[in-house]
Scaffold this motif. Sequence first.
Motif, PDB file in Angstrom:
ATOM      1  N   UNK A 165      40.740  50.754  40.671  1.00 21.87           N
ATOM      2  CA  UNK A 165      39.679  50.893  41.651  1.00 21.87           C
ATOM      3  C   UNK A 165      38.877  49.596  41.782  1.00 21.87           C
ATOM      4  N   UNK A 166      38.520  48.996  40.646  1.00 22.51           N
ATOM      5  CA  UNK A 166      37.664  47.805  40.679  1.00 22.51           C
ATOM      6  C   UNK A 166      37.935  47.008  39.404  1.00 22.51           C
TER       7      UNK A 166
ATOM      8  N   UNK B  29      34.895  45.144  37.724  1.00 26.09           N
ATOM      9  CA  UNK B  29      33.971  45.999  36.984  1.00 26.09           C
ATOM     10  C   UNK B  29      34.602  46.470  35.681  1.00 26.09           C
ATOM     11  N   UNK B  30      35.890  46.828  35.720  1.00 28.97           N
ATOM     12  CA  UNK B  30      36.556  47.283  34.510  1.00 28.97           C
ATOM     13  C   UNK B  30      36.555  46.163  33.464  1.00 28.97           C
ATOM     14  N   UNK B  31      36.800  44.955  33.903  1.00 28.27           N
ATOM     15  CA  UNK B  31      36.773  43.814  32.981  1.00 28.27           C
ATOM     16  C   UNK B  31      35.372  43.626  32.404  1.00 28.27           C
ATOM     17  N   UNK B  32      34.355  43.744  33.272  1.00 29.32           N
ATOM     18  CA  UNK B  32      32.980  43.551  32.812  1.00 29.32           C
ATOM     19  C   UNK B  32      32.602  44.592  31.766  1.00 29.32           C
ATOM     20  N   UNK B  33      33.202  45.773  31.835  1.00 27.38           N
ATOM     21  CA  UNK B  33      32.903  46.805  30.843  1.00 27.38           C
ATOM     22  C   UNK B  33      33.767  46.649  29.600  1.00 27.38           C
ATOM     23  N   UNK B  34      34.653  45.663  29.604  1.00 27.13           N
ATOM     24  CA  UNK B  34      35.417  45.376  28.399  1.00 27.13           C
ATOM     25  C   UNK B  34      36.801  45.980  28.360  1.00 27.13           C
ATOM     26  N   UNK B  35      37.336  46.460  29.484  1.00 21.36           N
ATOM     27  CA  UNK B  35      38.690  47.001  29.460  1.00 21.36           C
ATOM     28  C   UNK B  35      39.694  45.898  29.718  1.00 21.36           C
TER      29      UNK B  35
ATOM     30  N   UNK C  76      35.383  34.443  34.020  1.00 24.08           N
ATOM     31  CA  UNK C  76      34.534  33.921  32.940  1.00 24.08           C
ATOM     32  C   UNK C  76      35.003  34.459  31.609  1.00 24.08           C
TER      33      UNK C  76
ATOM     34  N   UNK D 299      40.916  60.291  29.033  1.00 23.41           N
ATOM     35  CA  UNK D 299      40.211  59.012  29.094  1.00 23.41           C
ATOM     36  C   UNK D 299      41.169  57.882  29.485  1.00 23.41           C
TER      37      UNK D 299
ATOM     38  N   UNK E 202      32.878  43.514  25.008  1.00 25.16           N
ATOM     39  CA  UNK E 202      31.721  44.376  25.282  1.00 25.16           C
ATOM     40  C   UNK E 202      31.703  45.626  24.399  1.00 25.16           C
ATOM     41  N   UNK E 203      32.879  46.060  23.924  1.00 23.11           N
ATOM     42  CA  UNK E 203      32.883  47.224  23.037  1.00 23.11           C
ATOM     43  C   UNK E 203      32.071  46.930  21.775  1.00 23.11           C
TER      44      UNK E 203
ATOM     45  N   UNK F 122      28.376  47.022  22.591  1.00 19.46           N
ATOM     46  CA  UNK F 122      27.840  48.369  22.755  1.00 19.46           C
ATOM     47  C   UNK F 122      27.695  49.053  21.408  1.00 19.46           C
TER      48      UNK F 122
ATOM     49  N   UNK G 194      31.224  39.168  26.764  1.00 15.00           N
ATOM     50  CA  UNK G 194      32.185  38.854  27.823  1.00 15.00           C
ATOM     51  C   UNK G 194      32.623  37.400  27.768  1.00 15.00           C
TER      52      UNK G 194
ATOM     53  N   UNK H  62      41.493  57.948  33.088  1.00 12.54           N
ATOM     54  CA  UNK H  62      40.269  57.476  33.735  1.00 12.54           C
ATOM     55  C   UNK H  62      40.226  55.951  33.730  1.00 12.54           C
ATOM     56  N   UNK H  63      40.596  55.363  32.588  1.00 10.68           N
ATOM     57  CA  UNK H  63      40.592  53.898  32.498  1.00 10.68           C
ATOM     58  C   UNK H  63      41.617  53.313  33.468  1.00 10.68           C
TER      59      UNK H  63
ATOM     60  N   UNK I  79      32.985  55.683  31.585  1.00  9.62           N
ATOM     61  CA  UNK I  79      33.683  54.408  31.422  1.00  9.62           C
ATOM     62  C   UNK I  79      32.822  53.372  30.718  1.00  9.62           C
TER      63      UNK I  79
ATOM     64  N   UNK J  82      42.660  54.593  36.302  1.00 14.73           N
ATOM     65  CA  UNK J  82      42.137  54.675  37.665  1.00 14.73           C
ATOM     66  C   UNK J  82      41.026  53.654  37.880  1.00 14.73           C
ATOM     67  N   UNK J  83      40.200  53.445  36.849  1.00 10.60           N
ATOM     68  CA  UNK J  83      39.094  52.494  36.977  1.00 10.60           C
ATOM     69  C   UNK J  83      39.633  51.085  37.203  1.00 10.60           C
TER      70      UNK J  83
ATOM     71  N   UNK K 276      32.549  52.107  40.075  1.00  6.66           N
ATOM     72  CA  UNK K 276      33.818  52.390  40.732  1.00  6.66           C
ATOM     73  C   UNK K 276      33.542  53.379  41.854  1.00  6.66           C
TER      74      UNK K 276
END
Lengths: 307, 507
Positions: free
Chosen positions: A173-174, A177-183, A307, A163, B75-76, B79, B55, A166-167, B104, A169-170, B93
Amino acid sequence: MSGIDPILLLAALMVGSTPILLAAIGELVVEKSGVLNLGVEGMMITGAICGFAVAVETGSPTLGFLGAAAGGAALALLFGVLTQFLLSNQVATGLALTLFGLGLSALIGQAYIGVRPPPTPRVDLGPLTDLPVVGRVIFGHDFMVYVSLALVVAVWWILRRTRAGLILRAVGENHDAAHALGYRVVLVRLAAILFGGACAGLGGAYLSLIRVPQWTEGMTAGAGWIALAIVVFSGWRPFGVLVGAYLFGGVSVLQLNLQAAGVAVPVELLSMSPYLITILVLVVMSSRSRTALGAPASLGKAFHATT
Amino acid sequence: MTGAALLSVEGVTKAYPGVVANDDVSFSVAPGEVHALLGENGAGKSTLVKSIYGLVQPDSGRMTLHGQPYAPATPHDARRGGVAMVFQHFSLFEALDVAENVALGMENPPPLRQLARRIAEVSQAYGLPLDPGRTVGHLSAGERQRVEIVRCLLQNPRLLIMDEPTSVLTPQEVEILFATLRRLAAEGTAILYISHKLQEILALCDAATILRQGRVVATCDPRESTARELAELMVGGTLQTPTRETAEPGAVLLEVRSLSLAPANAFGTALRDVSFEVRRGEVLGIGGVAGNGQDELLAALSGERRASAEAIRLEGRAIGDAPPPERRRLGLLAAPEERLGHAAAPDMTLTENAVLSAAARMNLTRHGFLRWRAARDYAGRIISAFDVRTSGPGAAARSLSGGNLQKFVIGREVLQRPEVLVVNQPTWGVDAQAAAQVRQALLDLAAQGAAIVVISQDLDELMEIADRFAALNEGRLSPPRPARGLSVEEIGLMMGGAHDMETAHVA
């Protein structure tokens, strides 16, 4: 040609390739996270002198390599702070890092010119080392050769199967998007940058402690740049990096042997052959595979959460 | 549908330097309710849902979820609380495969092999077929959205936030999405649905909160309202619909014959055998889901990418291999979709940006030197003619809001009096007033005898201004048909229908 012993040549190949392999596998991780650090050369040479100095002062090559990793990572941390927090340009900062590293290492190295470092023992793998031919070629090296190979496998496994990979690479990659998902884009990248710096430092120390072994200014002689090229042409694949590094190391060792054997080819041509052949082979390799997909889409782009 | 609220938002305020995005916003959503958040671009919808998804941290106000205080820091946290979100610009991605993308977006994903099996199960159950092993970069926009939705569904969300989910879907795909959402609502999931498309909200939602300039201006039941009422609440005034006199189209100006073009990059689309013609005084609307060749068609027409000379003719003259400056000189102008970076250079002033496209036609250079005064005058004319809100011609393009920059970009081409104007997404992300102005300008230009090609994903826009309509689907263009009298079903089929999707079996 008769003066060249193929067994010795193969054994020398592994030793000759290890510095570049170490630097390249570190840079691969950095670039996979979306950061382009052109300071590999600077981090390598800083690692070379830090490792050399620590080894000489403590008498322990192992501590020397740890010191080299720390030195390379410290320089990388500077790059990380500048590019990730202060959002400076990655290309310019990387180039500056190389120049800074060359200067810094020359300064630290003043006192160490002409000193011999403590020897790094070869690993004794018992019966394996006693095998005919294979034993000398593969199982008779110092521990760093095996560390570098283990790193290649570990990086491949982590990027592909875990994992954390994966994070990473994510993020490369973008990053939006990774920030929007909370990484935590910046922290992931900073960790990758530090890892890359440590690896480059190890590669540099391998030159000053084992390959040469002594300290001279500018001793990396462009190895960092070749490592960067290998990462790109390998299509950002760990085993591609392994092939590229061993190819470069192999041709370097071969051409040195050819020079020594007095082959009727101009020395200049022989000297440029490793660079030429490595790049040609990697270009051919990458042109027919899906290299374009391996390139991290956010490579070299600064990330700033809007943001 | 009544009872305790699942999520309630009380007095949430969030300010950015120079703008208050949310000002004392309150509303609540009950389990099983489909709640619409309605508003113009910049009304604060996105900021509000970003607060709910962790966010963005609001400056003040409080939220409760399941009756408990709720203040997600990331966001964690959101969720873990059962909140899932489908983003307007997909958070996907491209180089990773479907299963990795789903993993992800999950808190504790199972190993990838097991996850692939669960993706297959859930996508079957909801009629959203997906192959977990495919690379996302090769999926269509509709399929990408399925990835996002399945990612949310796998976490059994109690609240699903959807930010403008239909902007990239065909009408058939929208129907399937709505069936899925209705089924989720019937199972008790609350849905917060963000859109500025009124018909969708009338068709889908049980309640609506309307935002304007960061404030809640009304709460209403869309089932008892009309689209016009909602629209006027949204803009806070009456809307003017663009008008035109219908004129007989004249001679053929632009003729495209069997235009084929290889894609520019790995994830691009090839143009295949595209043919159409546009007459003087006519507006041709080209619809289609994003990524079906729109950018490539614009590039081929503007001259950014060269085709064979015979493929494109302007007034009978073969120009398919002519570079952009020559096409401009002959009267074929284009305005691409991406405002910042493609239509305009972000850090250059409006004057400089005007020169970049209008130098030849407006005589803004002499002997290789710029005529600055003439250029400034020209930029000034665009600003006043198109009501561009800016500090003046010296402002950087980047400093303008999307709608104002769009007016400038369109105005820059329109005032050059082109013979043929090609525009891609002329009102994308532009508020209703500015959009109406841009459309009116295009219609006026057509009335003066120019031929217009409008490439857009907004079907309502195309139906409003186009004389004829054609759709791009995987790089092929359907034969153009008169726009008047086309039904939504016919348009959907021209756009390629619902690509391999099936309707959800509502339990």
